[in-house]
Design an enzyme around this catalytic site. Structure first.
Site, PDB file in Angstrom:
ATOM      1  N   ASN A   1       0.856  -1.187   0.000  1.00 12.84           N
ATOM      2  CA  ASN A   1       0.000   0.000   0.000  1.00 12.84           C
ATOM      3  C   ASN A   1       0.893   1.238   0.000  1.00 12.84           C
ATOM      4  O   ASN A   1       1.487   1.568   1.021  1.00 12.84           O
ATOM      5  CB  ASN A   1      -0.886  -0.028   1.261  1.00 12.84           C
ATOM      6  CG  ASN A   1      -1.699   1.251   1.417  1.00 12.84           C
ATOM      7  OD1 ASN A   1      -1.819   2.053   0.477  1.00 12.84           O
ATOM      8  ND2 ASN A   1      -2.271   1.444   2.603  1.00 12.84           N
TER       9      ASN A   1
ATOM     10  N   GLY B   1       2.258   1.829  10.643  1.00 10.95           N
ATOM     11  CA  GLY B   1       3.190   2.953  10.512  1.00 10.95           C
ATOM     12  C   GLY B   1       3.849   3.355  11.818  1.00 10.95           C
ATOM     13  O   GLY B   1       4.449   4.429  11.908  1.00 10.95           O
TER      14      GLY B   1
ATOM     15  N   GLU C   1      -7.004   4.350   7.861  1.00 12.21           N
ATOM     16  CA  GLU C   1      -6.888   5.792   7.556  1.00 12.21           C
ATOM     17  C   GLU C   1      -8.178   6.309   6.915  1.00 12.21           C
ATOM     18  O   GLU C   1      -8.593   7.438   7.148  1.00 12.21           O
ATOM     19  CB  GLU C   1      -5.662   6.034   6.664  1.00 12.21           C
ATOM     20  CG  GLU C   1      -4.373   5.840   7.453  1.00 12.21           C
ATOM     21  CD  GLU C   1      -3.178   5.360   6.639  1.00 12.21           C
ATOM     22  OE1 GLU C   1      -3.184   5.479   5.398  1.00 12.21           O
ATOM     23  OE2 GLU C   1      -2.226   4.840   7.270  1.00 12.21           O
TER      24      GLU C   1
ATOM     25  N   GLU D   1      -5.499  -5.459  10.370  1.00 11.32           N
ATOM     26  CA  GLU D   1      -4.499  -4.413  10.581  1.00 11.32           C
ATOM     27  C   GLU D   1      -4.781  -3.709  11.906  1.00 11.32           C
ATOM     28  O   GLU D   1      -5.609  -2.782  11.956  1.00 11.32           O
ATOM     29  CB  GLU D   1      -4.570  -3.384   9.451  1.00 11.32           C
ATOM     30  CG  GLU D   1      -4.211  -3.933   8.098  1.00 11.32           C
ATOM     31  CD  GLU D   1      -3.582  -2.859   7.214  1.00 11.32           C
ATOM     32  OE1 GLU D   1      -2.437  -3.028   6.829  1.00 11.32           O
ATOM     33  OE2 GLU D   1      -4.227  -1.841   6.964  1.00 11.32           O
TER      34      GLU D   1
ATOM     35  N   HIS E   1      -9.552   0.736   4.972  1.00 14.62           N
ATOM     36  CA  HIS E   1      -8.252   0.951   5.634  1.00 14.62           C
ATOM     37  C   HIS E   1      -8.477   1.888   6.817  1.00 14.62           C
ATOM     38  O   HIS E   1      -9.311   2.790   6.758  1.00 14.62           O
ATOM     39  CB  HIS E   1      -7.256   1.562   4.641  1.00 14.62           C
ATOM     40  CG  HIS E   1      -5.859   1.594   5.167  1.00 14.62           C
ATOM     41  ND1 HIS E   1      -5.433   2.563   6.043  1.00 14.62           N
ATOM     42  CD2 HIS E   1      -4.804   0.760   4.961  1.00 14.62           C
ATOM     43  CE1 HIS E   1      -4.158   2.323   6.349  1.00 14.62           C
ATOM     44  NE2 HIS E   1      -3.758   1.243   5.706  1.00 14.62           N
TER      45      HIS E   1
ATOM     46  N   GLY F   1       4.852   1.184   4.708  1.00 15.25           N
ATOM     47  CA  GLY F   1       6.170   1.804   4.549  1.00 15.25           C
ATOM     48  C   GLY F   1       7.178   0.974   3.767  1.00 15.25           C
ATOM     49  O   GLY F   1       7.850   1.492   2.863  1.00 15.25           O
TER      50      GLY F   1
ATOM     51  N   LYS G   1       0.005   4.237  -0.163  1.00 12.92           N
ATOM     52  CA  LYS G   1      -0.667   5.415   0.422  1.00 12.92           C
ATOM     53  C   LYS G   1      -0.465   6.621  -0.513  1.00 12.92           C
ATOM     54  O   LYS G   1      -0.398   6.438  -1.716  1.00 12.92           O
ATOM     55  CB  LYS G   1      -0.134   5.696   1.819  1.00 12.92           C
ATOM     56  CG  LYS G   1      -0.106   4.451   2.699  1.00 12.92           C
ATOM     57  CD  LYS G   1       0.079   4.779   4.140  1.00 12.92           C
ATOM     58  CE  LYS G   1       0.291   3.504   4.919  1.00 12.92           C
ATOM     59  NZ  LYS G   1      -0.052   3.627   6.315  1.00 12.92           N
TER      60      LYS G   1
ATOM     61  N   SER H   1       3.360  -2.596  10.268  1.00 15.76           N
ATOM     62  CA  SER H   1       4.820  -2.588  10.463  1.00 15.76           C
ATOM     63  C   SER H   1       5.482  -3.922  10.121  1.00 15.76           C
ATOM     64  O   SER H   1       6.400  -4.360  10.820  1.00 15.76           O
ATOM     65  CB  SER H   1       5.157  -2.135  11.888  1.00 15.76           C
ATOM     66  OG  SER H   1       4.680  -0.816  12.107  1.00 15.76           O
TER      67      SER H   1
HETATM   68  C1  PEP Z   1      -0.690  -0.032   5.873  1.00 18.27           C
HETATM   69  O1  PEP Z   1      -0.555   1.051   5.345  1.00 18.27           O
HETATM   70  O2  PEP Z   1      -1.699  -0.705   5.644  1.00 18.27           O
HETATM   71  C2  PEP Z   1       0.374  -0.526   6.745  1.00 18.27           C
HETATM   72  C3  PEP Z   1       0.240  -1.704   7.297  1.00 18.27           C
HETATM   73  O3  PEP Z   1       1.446   0.304   6.931  1.00 18.27           O
HETATM   74  P1  PEP Z   1       2.862  -0.081   7.626  1.00 18.27           P
HETATM   75  O4  PEP Z   1       3.331  -1.363   6.994  1.00 18.27           O
HETATM   76  O5  PEP Z   1       3.760   1.065   7.311  1.00 18.27           O
HETATM   77  O6  PEP Z   1       2.595  -0.253   9.088  1.00 18.27           O
END
Ligand code: PEP
Length: 256
Positions: free
Chosen positions: A9, A173, A97, A167, A95, A234, A11, A212
């Site tokens: 992703n 993040g 966000e 998640e 998601h 990320g 983003k 993460s």
């Molecule tokens: C995400 O954006 O869905 C995500 C899991 O981000 P990260 O891997 O950076 O925690």
């Protein structure tokens, strides 16, 4: 055995020049990973570039969001048909966000789920609890509520053509990953919840972990019985890191 999926992703990151290098590197490196599918979720303006650069490769792509409406006076929205025009296979839905920053409710996400599937996209439904909810012992209740909203509108059969991503919001993040045991426990809960409605469907359901995930924790996470791959934020922006995570997924399929 379920196929593993590793989804990146991006983003709201990237630009034409950076994407060119990232996509080219992924295209070259992500070959011959038996038992693992890989996908990238790019910002909508870069879907054309992504299609052009990944067409004919082993990598799929998708949208990060979709409108619940087919067409009309919805300024700023992108319909499922528009995503399909750029050969998207998947779309991310719900998601954290989108839920937290853009106020998407369980009901809106459920309607989007139906719109996406009706058009022929495979939704990746994201669910997960905040730290406050986990600390209050409400993680499972929150995830059940998020799943139920979709089950009520779409029905359990719809999950045969969808993917679920667990998640935990506190792990996205933040560099704080759920431990493999914590993640596995929630994945098992999700599978068991769906199994109460359809055992075979639940067994075949792909459930990703996101939060993460890095190359150095991917093997342990993906090695858990109910974790079928990852949704990567990320680390998906650095080609070598994303490739290493996809390779970690493959090593789990080989070991299984
Ligand atoms: C995400 O954006 O869905 C995500 C899991 O981000 P990260 O891997 O950076 O925690």
């Amino acid at each position: 055995m379920r196929q593993k999926l590793v989804a990146g992703n991006w983003k709201m990151h990237g630009n034409l020049v950076e994407n060119q290098a990232l996509l080219a590197s992924l295209r070259t490196q992500l070959v011959g990973l038996d038992g693992v599918s890989c996908a990238v979720f790019v910002p909508a303006p870069y879907l054309a570039q992504t299609q052009q650069m990944l067409a004919g490769s082993a990598i799929a792509w998708g949208g990060q969001n979709v409108s619940e409406y087919d067409k009309g006076a919805y300024t700023g929205e992108t319909s499922a048909a528009m995503l399909l025009d750029f050969a998207c296979r998947y779309v991310l839905l719900g998601h954290s966000e989108r839920r937290a920053i853009f106020g998407e409710t369980d009901v809106v996400i459920a309607v989007k789920f139906v719109a996406a599937q009706k058009a022929g996209l495979t939704p990746i439904l994201c669910v997960g609890e905040t730290l406050e909810e986990r600390e209050a012992g409400r993680a499972e209740a929150v995830i059940a509520r998020q799943l139920d909203a979709v089950l009520e509108v779409a029905g359990v059969d719809a999950l045969a053509k969808a993917i679920v991503a667990y998640e935990p919001v506190w792990a996205i993040g933040t560099g704080k990953t759920a431990s493999p045991a914590q993640a596995q426990a929630v994945h098992a809960f999700i599978r068991e919840k769906i199994a109460q409605l359809d055992v075979v469907l639940a067994h075949n359901l792909t459930i990703l972990y996101g939060g993460s995930v890095k190359a150095n924790n991917a093997v342990e996470l993906f090695g858990q019985a109910d974790i079928d791959g990852g949704l990567i934020g990320g680390a998906s922006l650095v080609a070598d890191d994303f490739v290493a995570i996809c390779q970690a997924a493959q090593s789990c399929t080989v070991a299984a």
